[in-house]
Write an enzyme that holds these catalytic residues in place. Structure first.
Site, PDB file in Angstrom:
ATOM      1  N   GLU A   7       0.802  -1.633   0.273  1.00  0.00           N
ATOM      2  CA  GLU A   7      -0.200  -0.131   0.431  1.00  0.00           C
ATOM      3  C   GLU A   7       0.768   1.186  -0.089  1.00  0.00           C
ATOM      4  O   GLU A   7       0.235   2.286  -0.445  1.00  0.00           O
ATOM      5  CB  GLU A   7      -1.055   0.065   0.893  1.00  0.00           C
ATOM      6  CG  GLU A   7      -2.297   1.111   1.353  1.00  0.00           C
ATOM      7  CD  GLU A   7      -3.247   1.192   1.813  1.00  0.00           C
ATOM      8  OE1 GLU A   7      -3.441   1.705   2.593  1.00  0.00           O
ATOM      9  OE2 GLU A   7      -4.003  -0.610   2.321  1.00  0.00           O
ATOM     10  N   ASP A 103      -3.397  -2.610   2.993  1.00  0.00           N
ATOM     11  CA  ASP A 103      -3.014  -2.944   4.011  1.00  0.00           C
ATOM     12  C   ASP A 103      -4.214  -3.917   4.535  1.00  0.00           C
ATOM     13  O   ASP A 103      -5.356  -3.943   3.786  1.00  0.00           O
ATOM     14  CB  ASP A 103      -3.547  -1.283   4.833  1.00  0.00           C
ATOM     15  CG  ASP A 103      -2.384  -0.270   4.888  1.00  0.00           C
ATOM     16  OD1 ASP A 103      -1.091  -1.000   5.006  1.00  0.00           O
ATOM     17  OD2 ASP A 103      -2.350   0.487   4.935  1.00  0.00           O
ATOM     18  N   ASP A 105      -7.170  -4.046   5.724  1.00  0.00           N
ATOM     19  CA  ASP A 105      -8.708  -3.526   5.515  1.00  0.00           C
ATOM     20  C   ASP A 105      -9.618  -3.551   4.533  1.00  0.00           C
ATOM     21  O   ASP A 105      -8.617  -3.759   3.297  1.00  0.00           O
ATOM     22  CB  ASP A 105      -8.660  -2.738   6.161  1.00  0.00           C
ATOM     23  CG  ASP A 105      -7.550  -1.894   5.660  1.00  0.00           C
ATOM     24  OD1 ASP A 105      -7.799  -1.365   4.462  1.00  0.00           O
ATOM     25  OD2 ASP A 105      -7.377  -0.127   5.631  1.00  0.00           O
TER      26      ASP A 105
END
Length: 719
Positions: A7, A103, A105
């Site tokens: 990311e 990441d 999420d």
């Protein structure tokens, strides 16, 4: 060749460092011995196209609303994003496997997957799920890479969130702004799917405070021999809906009635109990504690937690789960030693707090130290302070519970019931570490004094009665911490019983990752302002909520948006399809945008005429700041001079004079206006000094000193 896309560069560096043999190249890190290359994004490299990119003519008219894309368009963001997309494109040409290392999420899933779709990647795709960046955690994650297809529901949840935000934000903002412009209220107004309900929380709290009327109420206390204080248990018919006695005369009479009377013990109980340390922090819990104890904003707390994560000192910060996998318990002794926790009396690395529960761990686990030394990380002052909270939270898990004893006595005094209670700490346990968080609390209403041993039937004497006068207090303004808490648990604030029943206890506005930025967005757009630790809505913010509640109350309803967040969670868990959610969002966008465009938002009325440019019927007669009449079409934005109360000669699509001696006749090609995102015009003052002006917002800026192609200091609004 395996290509890993992280990311951000710092995460890519951590991954490459564990793989070994890393050589830095332009836009990526090469690990030739492992036949692996690691590259990165800078957050979202791509952005959604603007509404004008979906309509003919490049200008959104009222007739276009709502703009509903049939094929969604993405393009690289301004800055270096385009170059990094090209780097990834070239690296994919040599790749046989691609690994999404965004990441852990839903946004991390989306921002890498969308780049792959943009570049039409069709090859093997895997997923690296990192909860921490220390070497041991990265090594473990690399050994358990999964098929990226298993993360499809998470990607779809993030995609649904992105598109729902665009549909609501873009269409409703344009519709509202056009309507208000027609009412003589110039400028751009902004609506957001999460932003606006959050603003409504601020407005409602401010009005609760403003409308609050203090009330005096009274408590009758019996002072018994032996230093016992017992409170009158007032009958329901004598108190208000909140259990308060408002009748002072009744309180005084009762005080006199019990003075000198016998107080017989009708019930006496004595119990021991214990209270374990709180669970580890979620991001929201950390933000609340940092706001209360350190005075940090939610944004600054998130930045500090992110710094700690990237320094490998703590685990992934954007977590909404406070539990820990039992598999991590084996490393507790090493972590405690590294953070200086082994010298604390009573600590036991083998202790298993209820936080260690793999079954309750979701996509992430609680926020804890990794065992890396914070002293060698070169941390900022805020990061060090936030680490102190996380360190304390972790150490508490290995200290015994607080042990206490509660005692309660019920007395009969001349036919009236009185109660005395005490809570005595027998062993402070983890509480001796200090730093008790706001929401840990302890049993409400329990006195901290002593209560002697009593037995049922025993008689004491009421030496005198006492009336304690009290006054109700208004609710407190929101701080970053309490607003985050309100956004997290919206169900507590919803009054509609049907809506309340539908909301989960975890229903909230936004996510752990976005709530801090949402607060900052409201402040940046001048809908809210920060005063020391408090956050207040501005007059403009309150006006926006009032207007929306007239015609489209759901847009500002926290409960309505919380239901959408629950639906997004269902998509991520594979319990609901993306298509059904998007159909509902499109239907809602159609309804809200038309209502906001045509609804009566203010009490102002204004004359409308047919527009000579587009033929629409929404050409409004307005008055300039100089007091001159002119006309502007709210559909095509064309402006005209006044000809006997009707639109006359059309103005050119560029600034007209307004104090400048020279005005460029060229099209708007200057830097984009930060307010409405349209290109600005480059003009000159009477003295020949260059400046930029937005033809739509009528706002002007001086050029930046170091780079005249960029906007610098903002002028006051042009007259």
């Amino acid at each position: 060749m395996r290509l890993i896309i992280a990311e951000k560069p710092s995460v890519a560096q951590a991954i490459a460092g564990v793989i070994g043999g890393a050589k830095r190249s332009d836009g990526f890190i090469d690990c030739p011995q492992a036949k692996t290359r690691v590259t990165w994004c800078f957050g979202h490299l791509l952005e959604q196209a603007k509404p004008e990119d979906y309509v003919d003519g490049g200008k959104v008219l009222a007739s276009h609303l709502p703009v509903i894309p049939t094929t969604w368009k993405l393009s690289p963001r301004d800055g270096g994003a385009g170059n990094q997309v090209k780097v990834i494109r070239d690296l994919l040409k040599d790749a046989t496997e691609m690994v999404n290392a965004g990441d852990a999420d839903r946004e991390g899933q989306l921002l890498v997957d969308e780049v792959l779709l943009f570049l039409n990647w069709k090859g093997k795709t895997s997923r690296l799920w990192l909860s921490s960046l220390d070497d041991a955690s990265v090594r473990k994650a690399l050994s358990s890479i999964k098929d990226n297809a298993a993360m499809r529901p998470v990607y779809e949840s993030a995609l649904a969130r992105q598109r729902a935000d665009w549909l609501m934000g873009m269409n409703c903002s344009i519709a509202l702004s056009r309507n208000l412009q027609a009412c003589g209220m110039p400028g751009a107004w902004s609506i957001g799917r999460v932003q606006t309900p959050t603003l409504a929380l601020l407005v409602d709290r401010q009005r609760e405070i403003g409308h609050f009327k203090p009330r005096d109420f009274y408590q009758v206390v019996a002072l018994l021999d032996g230093g016992i204080r017992a409170a009158w248990q007032t009958r329901d018919d004598l108190v208000d809906e909140d259990g308060r006695l408002l009748d002072k005369a009744r309180a005084d009479a009762t005080s006199h009635q019990i003075t000198g009377k016998a107080a017989r013990v009708t019930r006496y109980t004595r119990k021991t109990g214990e209270r374990s340390a709180p669970l580890p922090y979620t991001l929201g819990g950390l933000q609340k504690a940092a706001s209360s104890r350190l005075g940090l904003s939610a944004k600054d707390t998130l930045a500090a937690a992110q710094e700690l994560y990237e320094a490998k000192v703590t685990t992934y910060p954007r977590t909404d789960c406070p539990y820990l996998p039992i598999e991590m318990h084996g490393g507790a002794a090493g972590i405690l030693k590294a953070i200086g926790g082994t010298d604390i009396a009573g600590i036991d690395p083998e202790r298993k707090h209820a936080a260690w529960n793999t079954a309750k761990v979701e996509a992430h686990h609680g926020l804890i130290p990794t065992g890396q030394s914070p002293d060698a990380a070169g941390l900022s002052a805020d990061a060090k302070r936030v680490f102190g909270l996380i360190r304390e939270s972790y150490i508490r898990l290995f200290i015994p519970p607080e042990k206490f004893e509660t005692r309660e006595a019920i007395f009969d005094i001349d036919g009236l019931t009185f109660r005395a209670a005490a809570r005595v700490v027998l062993d402070p346990g983890w509480t001796k570490l200090g730093g008790r968080d706001e929401d840990e609390g302890q049993e409400q209403g329990e006195a901290q004094g002593a209560l002697p041993d009593l037995r049922e039937g025993e008689a004491r004497t009421c030496e005198r009665g006492e009336v304690v006068a009290k006054r109700t207090t208004p609710p407190k303004p929101y701080t970053d911490g309490t607003l985050i808490a309100a956004m997290t648990g919206v169900h507590k604030l919803v009054t509609d019983p049907k809506l309340k029943a539908r909301l989960k206890e975890t229903s909230g506005l936004g996510t752990e990752a976005t709530r801090a930025s949402m607060i900052e967005t409201l402040i940046a757009r001048e809908y809210a302002e920060r005063s020391k630790k408090e956050i207040h809505p501005t007059d403009r913010g309150a006006q926006l909520i009032d207007m929306l509640r007239k015609v489209a109350p759901e847009v500002a309803d926290p409960g309505y948006t919380a239901l959408q967040e629950d639906a997004l969670a269902d998509i991520a868990a594979g319990r609901a399809p993306l298509a059904a959610f998007m159909r509902a969002q499109v239907d809602a966008t159609r309804e809200f945008s038309r209502t906001l465009l045509d609804g009566r938002l203010t009490d102002q009325s204004i004359a409308m005429h047919a527009c000579p440019a587009c033929g629409g019927a929404r050409c409004a007669k307005l008055t300039s700041k100089a007091g001159n009449a002119y006309h502007r079409c709210m559909d095509c934005q064309a402006a005209f001079g006044d000809a006997g109360g009707k639109p006359g000669k059309r103005f050119e699509d560029r600034p007209q004079g307004d104090g400048a001696q020279k005005t460029s006749s060229a099209a708007a090609t200057g830097p984009k206006c930060p307010i409405c995102k349209k290109p600005t015009f480059k003009n000159e003052t009477k003295t020949g000094k260059a400046y930029y002006r937005c033809g739509g917002c009528r706002v002007a800026w001086w050029p930046e000193r170091k780079d005249e192609s960029k906007l610098g200091t903002k002028w006051e609004a042009m007259k």
